[in-house]
Design an enzyme around this catalytic site. Sequence first.
Site, PDB file in Angstrom:
ATOM      1  N   ASP A 194      -1.494 -10.157   7.604  1.00 52.33           N
ATOM      2  CA  ASP A 194      -1.212  -8.797   7.152  1.00 52.33           C
ATOM      3  C   ASP A 194      -0.141  -8.188   8.061  1.00 52.33           C
ATOM      4  OD1 ASP A 194      -3.132  -6.543   5.413  1.00 52.33           O
ATOM      5  OD2 ASP A 194      -1.572  -5.806   6.770  1.00 52.33           O
ATOM      6  N   HIS A 240      -6.615  -9.852  -3.319  1.00 48.08           N
ATOM      7  CA  HIS A 240      -6.479 -10.424  -1.978  1.00 48.08           C
ATOM      8  C   HIS A 240      -7.757 -10.136  -1.204  1.00 48.08           C
ATOM      9  CE1 HIS A 240      -4.772  -6.388  -2.134  1.00 48.08           C
ATOM     10  NE2 HIS A 240      -5.253  -6.203  -0.904  1.00 48.08           N
ATOM     11  N   GLY A 298      -9.250   1.971  -1.717  1.00 44.79           N
ATOM     12  CA  GLY A 298      -8.224   1.593  -0.747  1.00 44.79           C
ATOM     13  C   GLY A 298      -7.313   0.472  -1.195  1.00 44.79           C
ATOM     14  N   GLN A 299      -7.468   0.012  -2.452  1.00 45.93           N
ATOM     15  CA  GLN A 299      -6.564  -1.064  -2.907  1.00 45.93           C
ATOM     16  C   GLN A 299      -5.178  -0.480  -3.155  1.00 45.93           C
ATOM     17  OE1 GLN A 299      -7.817  -3.262  -6.418  1.00 45.93           O
ATOM     18  NE2 GLN A 299      -6.225  -4.823  -6.132  1.00 45.93           N
ATOM     19  N   HIS A 316      -9.228  -9.675   2.448  1.00 44.36           N
ATOM     20  CA  HIS A 316      -8.848  -9.445   3.848  1.00 44.36           C
ATOM     21  C   HIS A 316      -9.824 -10.229   4.715  1.00 44.36           C
ATOM     22  CE1 HIS A 316      -6.415  -5.596   3.273  1.00 44.36           C
ATOM     23  NE2 HIS A 316      -7.086  -5.608   2.139  1.00 44.36           N
TER      24      HIS A 316
HETATM   25  P1  AMP Z   1      -5.102  -3.226   0.116  1.00 45.25           P
HETATM   26  O1  AMP Z   1      -4.806  -1.850   0.636  1.00 45.25           O
HETATM   27  O2  AMP Z   1      -6.535  -3.652   0.186  1.00 45.25           O
HETATM   28  O3  AMP Z   1      -4.524  -3.404  -1.284  1.00 45.25           O
HETATM   29  O4  AMP Z   1      -4.353  -4.232   1.080  1.00 45.25           O
HETATM   30  C1  AMP Z   1      -2.981  -4.454   1.020  1.00 45.25           C
HETATM   31  C2  AMP Z   1      -2.571  -4.992   2.359  1.00 45.25           C
HETATM   32  O5  AMP Z   1      -1.300  -5.586   2.239  1.00 45.25           O
HETATM   33  C3  AMP Z   1      -2.466  -3.936   3.457  1.00 45.25           C
HETATM   34  O6  AMP Z   1      -3.384  -4.245   4.495  1.00 45.25           O
HETATM   35  C4  AMP Z   1      -1.007  -4.042   3.906  1.00 45.25           C
HETATM   36  O7  AMP Z   1      -0.867  -3.877   5.290  1.00 45.25           O
HETATM   37  C5  AMP Z   1      -0.635  -5.431   3.463  1.00 45.25           C
HETATM   38  N1  AMP Z   1       0.773  -5.664   3.210  1.00 45.25           N
HETATM   39  C6  AMP Z   1       1.638  -4.868   2.553  1.00 45.25           C
HETATM   40  N2  AMP Z   1       2.846  -5.455   2.472  1.00 45.25           N
HETATM   41  C7  AMP Z   1       2.736  -6.664   3.086  1.00 45.25           C
HETATM   42  C8  AMP Z   1       3.635  -7.742   3.337  1.00 45.25           C
HETATM   43  N3  AMP Z   1       4.916  -7.709   2.930  1.00 45.25           N
HETATM   44  N4  AMP Z   1       3.185  -8.817   4.019  1.00 45.25           N
HETATM   45  C9  AMP Z   1       1.892  -8.869   4.447  1.00 45.25           C
HETATM   46  N5  AMP Z   1       0.987  -7.881   4.237  1.00 45.25           N
HETATM   47  C10 AMP Z   1       1.404  -6.796   3.557  1.00 45.25           C
END
Ligand code: AMP
Length: 118
Positions: A36, A104, A97-98, A106
């Site tokens: 992340d 994905h 929070g998505q 975490h």
């Molecule tokens: P969510 O908020 O559960 O949808 O998680 C999305 C996650 O993607 C967040 O923790 C972001 O920090 C992460 N994220 C966003 N852009 C990128 C990227 N380019 N590479 C890796 N992680 C990312």
Amino acid sequence: MRGVTVSPNCLFCRIVGGDVPAEIVHESERVLAFRDVSPQAPTHVLVVPRDHHADVAELAAADPDGMVELVRAAAAVAGDAGLDAYRLVFNTGARAGQSVFHVHGHVLGGRDMRWPPG
Ligand code: AMP
């Protein structure tokens, strides 16, 4: 090699396709895991299916085997990181929070976790 279902303008589809760089830590035919960009724990890895599904419920309904492979990949990531405990989180829906609508998990670990989550 099988084809991959892609959604236009999806950030994680672009990472899967190699158009956006990411630090990949694990990959298989159906799953990719990468760090992340904004880590919330010493280990914070995102595990995604290569195919586009908006959230975990959609993945489970459309591709149960893919769902199992995703969870196994998360366990492999945690094992490779030497974690004896970890949290596997699927934020599902904007209010939970998505922010990226390509499912994905975490994988979070390396520090103590509190419950309930915020
Ligand atoms: P969510 O908020 O559960 O949808 O998680 C999305 C996650 O993607 C967040 O923790 C972001 O920090 C992460 N994220 C966003 N852009 C990128 C990227 N380019 N590479 C890796 N992680 C990312």
